[in-house]
Design an enzyme around this catalytic site. Structure first.
Site, PDB file in Angstrom:
ATOM      1  N   GLN A  20       8.521   4.296 -12.021  1.00 30.10           N
ATOM      2  CA  GLN A  20       9.875   4.786 -12.267  1.00 30.10           C
ATOM      3  C   GLN A  20      10.090   5.258 -13.704  1.00 30.10           C
ATOM      4  OE1 GLN A  20      12.225   5.485 -10.192  1.00 30.10           O
ATOM      5  NE2 GLN A  20      11.415   4.545  -8.349  1.00 30.10           N
ATOM      6  N   SER A  76       2.833   7.491  -9.810  1.00 29.97           N
ATOM      7  CA  SER A  76       3.044   8.074  -8.483  1.00 29.97           C
ATOM      8  C   SER A  76       3.488   9.518  -8.610  1.00 29.97           C
ATOM      9  CB  SER A  76       4.103   7.271  -7.720  1.00 29.97           C
ATOM     10  OG  SER A  76       4.377   7.866  -6.472  1.00 29.97           O
ATOM     11  N   HIS A 109       5.049  11.509  -6.123  1.00 30.83           N
ATOM     12  CA  HIS A 109       6.279  11.971  -5.468  1.00 30.83           C
ATOM     13  C   HIS A 109       7.550  11.520  -6.171  1.00 30.83           C
ATOM     14  CE1 HIS A 109       7.782   8.383  -3.082  1.00 30.83           C
ATOM     15  NE2 HIS A 109       6.599   7.955  -3.441  1.00 30.83           N
ATOM     16  N   THR A 132     -13.555  10.771  -0.043  1.00 28.86           N
ATOM     17  CA  THR A 132     -13.293  12.177  -0.357  1.00 28.86           C
ATOM     18  C   THR A 132     -11.875  12.328  -0.895  1.00 28.86           C
ATOM     19  OG1 THR A 132     -14.801  12.920   1.373  1.00 28.86           O
ATOM     20  CG2 THR A 132     -13.193  14.520   0.562  1.00 28.86           C
ATOM     21  N   CYS A 173      11.478   1.117  -0.332  1.00 28.07           N
ATOM     22  CA  CYS A 173      10.287   0.435   0.181  1.00 28.07           C
ATOM     23  C   CYS A 173      10.604  -0.919   0.797  1.00 28.07           C
ATOM     24  CB  CYS A 173       9.266   0.264  -0.938  1.00 28.07           C
ATOM     25  SG  CYS A 173       8.580   1.832  -1.491  1.00 28.07           S
TER      26      CYS A 173
END
Length: 381
Positions: free
Chosen positions: A178, A198, A200, A236, A323
């Site tokens: 955040q 993160s 997004h 990958t 979340c």
């Protein structure tokens, strides 16, 4: 009108991310581990992202490892630390994100001694209590930089100094999900050995995160595969997602101080508007806060009712952490701050982005005042 004020849950992607990722998906589809030209083209996208994210923290690209998101980064930091280092005493704060809390609960069930550092009524780590709790055998301290529900900024630099003075070999992990892209900071300034990020949350794609691992830090992998990323996070790579993360990291740092101050002004405008137009409220966000989050409790209401009533007006907010929204019971963050249960039940989190406007804030205040008044009347019946 659509007003999105739930940016702590996720953000709208930059147009540039969408456009460049789409082009890369069509043209740069090779496996970066392949030795031919298509593989090398894909590898260049990974190299760009690694160098860009590293530069935002002022660290070496070799210290950046990409993951599937902030949750995996937290898991790798915590579980990887205890696998690679001796000791079973772990400290965290009482207000951590579920990604950290759940991981530590998992370790607690397996014999690790996990203790939670109390917070003040403002939701900030009690440094005196922390200093007393740190031990010479504390293998890990895991703390968030910015609380996802209240926006409280934790004194991570001070925590790091206290911790390292008592256990120089201990590992210090920061969940900076955040904080990253909201205000400038460097890895060195935080004093952290590990930092979770993160994509997004900074207008990049979902399903991508990163972990900064300070050179020399002992960390074991928690998944195993083909040796990618120095075997620490094999498999990958999500080439196009990582590429998008790199683009978002580059864009989010442009004029970051100007963006930070603008969001602070808008949050203050929202706070003042609510205080001037709605009675019986409590502001849960402290003065020492991130620029984009405001948590407010409206007495005599229910957050779920407010949330859906605002949604009808085209305004999207949250009642807390996305979340943990599926979990029953009051927010443990607000509970740890000593907030009354009735106030917790009427709490809304507003989280802004660089795209939020004054007009959107004013419309939200006007709509909220009417909705709160109507909900309170209905709930008194």
């Amino acid at each position: 009108m659509e007003i999105y004020l739930d940016n702590s849950a996720t953000t709208k992607m930059y147009d540039a991310c969408i456009d460049k990722m789409s082009m890369a998906m069509r043209e740069n589809y090779g496996n970066p581990s392949s030795l031919h030209r298509k593989g090398m083209e894909a590898e260049k996208l990974l190299k760009y992202a690694k160098e860009t994210v590293a530069d935002t923290l002022k660290v070496s690209p070799n210290e950046i490892f990409f993951t599937s998101g902030g949750t995996e980064a937290d898991n790798l930091a915590i579980r990887g630390t205890v696998k690679a280092n001796r000791g079973n005493h772990i400290l965290t704060t009482a207000v951590e994100h579920p990604a950290v809390m759940s991981t530590l609960e998992y370790l607690s069930e397996r014999g690790y001694k996990v203790e939670k550092i109390p917070v003040t009524k403002e939701g900030i780590v009690d440094l005196n209590a922390f200093s007393k709790m740190v031990r010479g055998d504390t293998v890990l301290v895991s703390a968030m930089y910015v609380n996802n529900e209240t926006g409280a900024v934790m004194p991570v630099s001070e925590m790091g100094k206290i911790y390292k003075s008592k256990n120089p070999k201990g590992i210090f992990h920061i969940d900076a999900v955040q904080a990253y892209g909201k205000f400038p900071f460097t890895a060195a300034k935080t004093g952290a050995d590990l930092i979770s990020l993160s994509s997004h949350k900074i207008h990049g794609p979902k399903g991508v995160g990163a972990l900064y691992v300070k050179s020399g830090t002992k960390l074991a992998p928690i998944v195993f595969g083909g040796g990618q990323q120095n075997n620490l996070r094999p498999g990958t790579e999500n080439v196009h997602g990582i590429y998008g993360f790199g683009i978002a990291a580059d864009l989010s740092r442009n004029n970051i101080l100007e963006k930070e101050q603008r969001m602070r002004r808008l949050v203050e405008r929202l706070k003042t508007g609510i205080e001037n137009n709605i009675s019986d409220i409590k502001i849960n966000t402290p003065k020492n806060c991130a620029p984009h989050i405001l948590s407010v409790s409206f007495s005599g209401t229910k957050s779920e009712v407010l949330l859906h009533s605002l949604e009808i007006e085209g305004i999207y907010v949250s009642s807390g952490s996305a979340c943990s929204s599926h979990k029953k019971g009051p927010s443990y963050v607000l509970t740890s701050m000593g907030l009354d249960r009735k106030l917790i039940d009427g709490t809304i989190r507003f989280s802004l982005s660089e795209f939020t406007t004054e007009e959107e804030i004013d419309y939200t205040v006007a709509s909220l005042a009417k909705i709160v008044s109507r909900v309170r009347i209905l709930m008194r019946k």
